[in-house]
Design an enzyme around this catalytic site. Structure first.
Site, PDB file in Angstrom:
ATOM      1  N   HIS A 188      -9.800   5.614   1.664  1.00 44.13           N
ATOM      2  CA  HIS A 188      -8.841   5.983   1.253  1.00 44.13           C
ATOM      3  C   HIS A 188      -8.432   6.580   1.118  1.00 44.13           C
ATOM      4  O   HIS A 188      -6.854   7.480   1.223  1.00 44.13           O
ATOM      5  CB  HIS A 188      -8.834   5.326  -0.388  1.00 44.13           C
ATOM      6  CG  HIS A 188      -8.577   4.023  -0.407  1.00 44.13           C
ATOM      7  ND1 HIS A 188      -9.956   3.297  -0.028  1.00 44.13           N
ATOM      8  CD2 HIS A 188      -7.912   3.399  -0.959  1.00 44.13           C
ATOM      9  CE1 HIS A 188      -8.855   2.046  -0.296  1.00 44.13           C
ATOM     10  NE2 HIS A 188      -8.240   1.827  -0.523  1.00 44.13           N
ATOM     11  N   ARG A 239      19.517  10.988  -3.600  1.00 45.19           N
ATOM     12  CA  ARG A 239      19.777  11.782  -3.725  1.00 45.19           C
ATOM     13  C   ARG A 239      21.118  12.060  -3.158  1.00 45.19           C
ATOM     14  O   ARG A 239      21.900  12.402  -2.455  1.00 45.19           O
ATOM     15  CB  ARG A 239      19.476  13.681  -3.274  1.00 45.19           C
ATOM     16  CG  ARG A 239      18.395  14.448  -4.163  1.00 45.19           C
ATOM     17  CD  ARG A 239      18.474  15.094  -3.677  1.00 45.19           C
ATOM     18  NE  ARG A 239      17.115  16.416  -4.611  1.00 45.19           N
ATOM     19  CZ  ARG A 239      17.205  17.603  -5.401  1.00 45.19           C
ATOM     20  NH1 ARG A 239      16.421  17.200  -4.327  1.00 45.19           N
ATOM     21  NH2 ARG A 239      16.237  17.945  -5.851  1.00 45.19           N
ATOM     22  N   GLY A 276      -6.642   0.306   8.500  1.00 44.63           N
ATOM     23  CA  GLY A 276      -5.505  -0.289   9.179  1.00 44.63           C
ATOM     24  C   GLY A 276      -5.139  -1.964   8.975  1.00 44.63           C
ATOM     25  O   GLY A 276      -4.596  -2.682  10.275  1.00 44.63           O
ATOM     26  N   ARG A 277      -6.484  -2.273   8.106  1.00 45.07           N
ATOM     27  CA  ARG A 277      -6.196  -3.871   8.229  1.00 45.07           C
ATOM     28  C   ARG A 277      -5.788  -4.748   9.506  1.00 45.07           C
ATOM     29  O   ARG A 277      -6.746  -5.395   9.655  1.00 45.07           O
ATOM     30  CB  ARG A 277      -4.694  -4.312   6.601  1.00 45.07           C
ATOM     31  CG  ARG A 277      -5.478  -3.972   5.883  1.00 45.07           C
ATOM     32  CD  ARG A 277      -4.339  -5.032   4.310  1.00 45.07           C
ATOM     33  NE  ARG A 277      -3.126  -5.019   4.663  1.00 45.07           N
ATOM     34  CZ  ARG A 277      -2.026  -5.630   4.323  1.00 45.07           C
ATOM     35  NH1 ARG A 277      -2.476  -6.265   3.214  1.00 45.07           N
ATOM     36  NH2 ARG A 277      -1.001  -5.175   4.525  1.00 45.07           N
ATOM     37  N   GLY A 283       0.995  -1.221  -0.206  1.00 42.99           N
ATOM     38  CA  GLY A 283      -0.174   0.079   0.224  1.00 42.99           C
ATOM     39  C   GLY A 283       0.425   1.286   0.030  1.00 42.99           C
ATOM     40  O   GLY A 283       2.442   1.231   0.447  1.00 42.99           O
ATOM     41  N   ASP A 314      -0.251   1.735   8.765  1.00 42.23           N
ATOM     42  CA  ASP A 314      -0.305   1.298   9.332  1.00 42.23           C
ATOM     43  C   ASP A 314       0.554   1.175   9.948  1.00 42.23           C
ATOM     44  O   ASP A 314       0.019   0.221  11.549  1.00 42.23           O
ATOM     45  CB  ASP A 314      -0.563  -0.577   8.868  1.00 42.23           C
ATOM     46  CG  ASP A 314      -2.172  -0.461   7.901  1.00 42.23           C
ATOM     47  OD1 ASP A 314      -2.371   0.754   7.765  1.00 42.23           O
ATOM     48  OD2 ASP A 314      -1.452  -1.346   7.254  1.00 42.23           O
ATOM     49  N   ARG A 358      -5.389   7.887   3.735  1.00 42.29           N
ATOM     50  CA  ARG A 358      -3.973   7.178   2.461  1.00 42.29           C
ATOM     51  C   ARG A 358      -3.321   8.622   1.984  1.00 42.29           C
ATOM     52  O   ARG A 358      -2.304   8.473   1.290  1.00 42.29           O
ATOM     53  CB  ARG A 358      -4.198   5.894   1.383  1.00 42.29           C
ATOM     54  CG  ARG A 358      -4.195   4.627   2.013  1.00 42.29           C
ATOM     55  CD  ARG A 358      -3.842   3.478   0.870  1.00 42.29           C
ATOM     56  NE  ARG A 358      -4.446   2.690   0.763  1.00 42.29           N
ATOM     57  CZ  ARG A 358      -3.021   1.683   1.924  1.00 42.29           C
ATOM     58  NH1 ARG A 358      -2.287   2.208   2.686  1.00 42.29           N
ATOM     59  NH2 ARG A 358      -4.005   0.639   2.037  1.00 42.29           N
ATOM     60  N   ARG A 370     -17.416  14.857  14.822  1.00 43.83           N
ATOM     61  CA  ARG A 370     -18.302  15.656  16.236  1.00 43.83           C
ATOM     62  C   ARG A 370     -19.273  16.019  16.306  1.00 43.83           C
ATOM     63  O   ARG A 370     -20.131  16.428  17.106  1.00 43.83           O
ATOM     64  CB  ARG A 370     -16.807  15.219  17.472  1.00 43.83           C
ATOM     65  CG  ARG A 370     -17.381  15.843  18.650  1.00 43.83           C
ATOM     66  CD  ARG A 370     -17.307  14.673  19.111  1.00 43.83           C
ATOM     67  NE  ARG A 370     -16.554  13.818  20.036  1.00 43.83           N
ATOM     68  CZ  ARG A 370     -16.899  12.807  21.107  1.00 43.83           C
ATOM     69  NH1 ARG A 370     -17.736  12.710  21.188  1.00 43.83           N
ATOM     70  NH2 ARG A 370     -16.211  12.228  21.134  1.00 43.83           N
TER      71      ARG A 370
HETATM   72  P1  ADP Z   1       2.836  -4.598   3.163  1.00 46.84           P
HETATM   73  O1  ADP Z   1       4.809  -4.295   2.314  1.00 46.84           O
HETATM   74  O2  ADP Z   1       2.318  -3.384   2.862  1.00 46.84           O
HETATM   75  O3  ADP Z   1       2.884  -5.503   4.095  1.00 46.84           O
HETATM   76  P2  ADP Z   1       1.713  -6.608   0.811  1.00 46.84           P
HETATM   77  O4  ADP Z   1       1.845  -7.588   2.481  1.00 46.84           O
HETATM   78  O5  ADP Z   1       0.665  -6.791   0.793  1.00 46.84           O
HETATM   79  O6  ADP Z   1       1.920  -5.430   1.722  1.00 46.84           O
HETATM   80  O7  ADP Z   1       2.659  -7.031   0.340  1.00 46.84           O
HETATM   81  C1  ADP Z   1       3.231  -6.443  -0.760  1.00 46.84           C
HETATM   82  C2  ADP Z   1       3.667  -7.560  -1.661  1.00 46.84           C
HETATM   83  O8  ADP Z   1       5.412  -8.279  -1.195  1.00 46.84           O
HETATM   84  C3  ADP Z   1       3.125  -8.272  -2.002  1.00 46.84           C
HETATM   85  O9  ADP Z   1       2.379  -8.211  -2.658  1.00 46.84           O
HETATM   86  C4  ADP Z   1       4.223  -9.002  -2.316  1.00 46.84           C
HETATM   87  O10 ADP Z   1       4.599  -9.039  -4.165  1.00 46.84           O
HETATM   88  C5  ADP Z   1       5.313  -8.909  -1.620  1.00 46.84           C
HETATM   89  N1  ADP Z   1       5.398  -9.872  -0.677  1.00 46.84           N
HETATM   90  C6  ADP Z   1       4.878 -10.380   0.995  1.00 46.84           C
HETATM   91  N2  ADP Z   1       4.878 -11.280   1.311  1.00 46.84           N
HETATM   92  C7  ADP Z   1       6.046 -11.927   1.015  1.00 46.84           C
HETATM   93  C8  ADP Z   1       6.630 -13.150   1.354  1.00 46.84           C
HETATM   94  N3  ADP Z   1       6.272 -14.326   2.270  1.00 46.84           N
HETATM   95  N4  ADP Z   1       7.816 -13.568   0.226  1.00 46.84           N
HETATM   96  C9  ADP Z   1       7.362 -13.053  -0.987  1.00 46.84           C
HETATM   97  N5  ADP Z   1       6.897 -11.893  -1.303  1.00 46.84           N
HETATM   98  C10 ADP Z   1       6.206 -11.755  -0.022  1.00 46.84           C
END
Ligand code: ADP
Length: 333
Positions: A263, A35, A181-182, A21, A138, A266, A165
């Site tokens: 959103h 830089r 916050g998922r 995200g 998050d 974000r 409020r």
């Molecule tokens: P964040 O990085 O914000 O936690 P995600 O959990 O969606 O978001 O992960 C982002 C991307 O990182 C995923 O779409 C995938 O490409 C990669 N990723 C996530 N978990 C793994 C994992 N266990 N092994 C390899 N790549 C991963």
């Protein structure tokens, strides 16, 4: 020659990508990476759209001007993505080949816990010197007290709840406001404390509906003319918030309104705090690569921006903050 020394000798270029995200302040981190790299004699490359863009070879050279006039902007000029293919070892092998073919011998990954796991795999399987920067609203990246974008997201949500409020008080209403916050309770807790919410419902375990209802009734009896319940995002947007509304109606005959902030949290210009920390983190990332400190992540510990191992950064973060929960409960009577 050790693995570390072998990698250190060859670092002349660095690629930077955002993954997962987006979060406000990512641009400040990109700017600082580019830089600082230039200042340290490394040739910097941007990788568009995260691991997906890497796999498509969407990689281009950057210079000081490429990152001019971006630090006040939300989102990320490099864009970001989720890349499910990256879970597969053979796809990561292809990514490593692409990096080598393009002459990129180190990588800075800006993202959350999932992105860090992908980065760690790239190091373990292909020995690509790698640094992670925590970029997620998050604030759920392990080993760091802070992640880039959290402060801006909290500010956006607090401003929105303050406005809610006003109308809640005018009409003597109860509002249930869902924040993002998922799986993380961090935004909900901070926003709850900062807005004087009557209740905060976290996204772990089953909410204590009895307690929530009793608290609202107690407030009404004491003369409160509005109630705000902050709800952390559940499995899907709205799911937890609407279940709280339905339970309050069913058990206590209380009417309430649901507002899902979504959103907007974000986006927006990063706060000075996010800009400062992101800039420090981007700077430190390049110094780590230059000093042969990898695989590392840059974290905030005891209020200072410091390098920590990527290994400790991919663990699950302990949550939620019990001191904040206690504070919120104590002050919301
Ligand atoms: P964040 O990085 O914000 O936690 P995600 O959990 O969606 O978001 O992960 C982002 C991307 O990182 C995923 O779409 C995938 O490409 C990669 N990723 C996530 N978990 C793994 C994992 N266990 N092994 C390899 N790549 C991963």
């Amino acid at each position: 020659m050790t693995k570390k020394n072998r990698s250190l000798k060859t670092i002349k270029t660095v690629g930077v990508l955002c993954s997962g995200g987006d979060s406000p302040g990512m641009n400040c981190a990109i700017r600082a990476v580019i830089r600082t790299a230039l200042g340290q004699g490394l040739a910097p490359y941007g990788i568009q759209k995260g691991y997906s863009g890497l796999l498509e070879g969407n990689i281009f050279k950057m210079n000081a001007s490429s990152v001019g006039n971006i630090m006040q902007k939300g989102g990320t000029i490099l864009q970001t993505s989720r890349c499910p293919e990256f879970f597969k070892a053979e796809i990561r092998k292809e990514a490593a080949h692409i990096l080598r073919r393009k002459g990129i011998d180190s990588l800075v990954v800006i993202g959350g816990n999932g992105s860090y796991k992908g980065a760690m795999d790239l190091w373990r399987e292909h020995h690509i010197p790698i640094i992670g920067l925590p970029g997620t609203i998050d604030n759920d990246v392990s080993a760091s007290e802070y992640s880039i974008g959290f402060d801006t997201a909290v500010q956006t949500a607090v401003e929105a709840v303050d406005k809610i409020r006003d109308t809640a008080s005018s009409h003597e209403r109860t509002f249930i406001v869902e924040v993002m916050g998922r799986h993380s309770p961090a935004i909900a807790l901070s926003v709850g404390v900062c807005t004087g919410a009557e209740n905060i419902v976290l996204n772990s375990g089953t909410p204590d509906f009895e307690q929530i209802g009793q608290d609202i009734l107690k407030g009404i009896k004491r003369g409160k003319n509005s109630s705000i319940i902050i709800v952390a995002e559940g499995k899907t947007p709205g799911s937890l918030a609407y279940s709280v509304r339905d339970k309050l109606k069913e058990k206590f005959k209380l009417n309430s309104h649901v507002c899902i902030l979504g959103h907007i949290q974000r986006g927006g210009n990063p706060t000075p705090s996010d800009r400062l920390i992101a800039s420090q983190m981007g700077f430190q990332a390049i110094l780590c690569l230059k000093n042969g400190q990898f695989p590392y992540a840059i974290a905030v510990q005891n209020g200072k921006v410091v390098p920590v191992t990527l290994e400790e950064s991919i663990k699950d973060k302990n949550s939620p903050d019990s001191l904040l929960i206690n504070l919120a409960r104590t002050l919301s009577i």
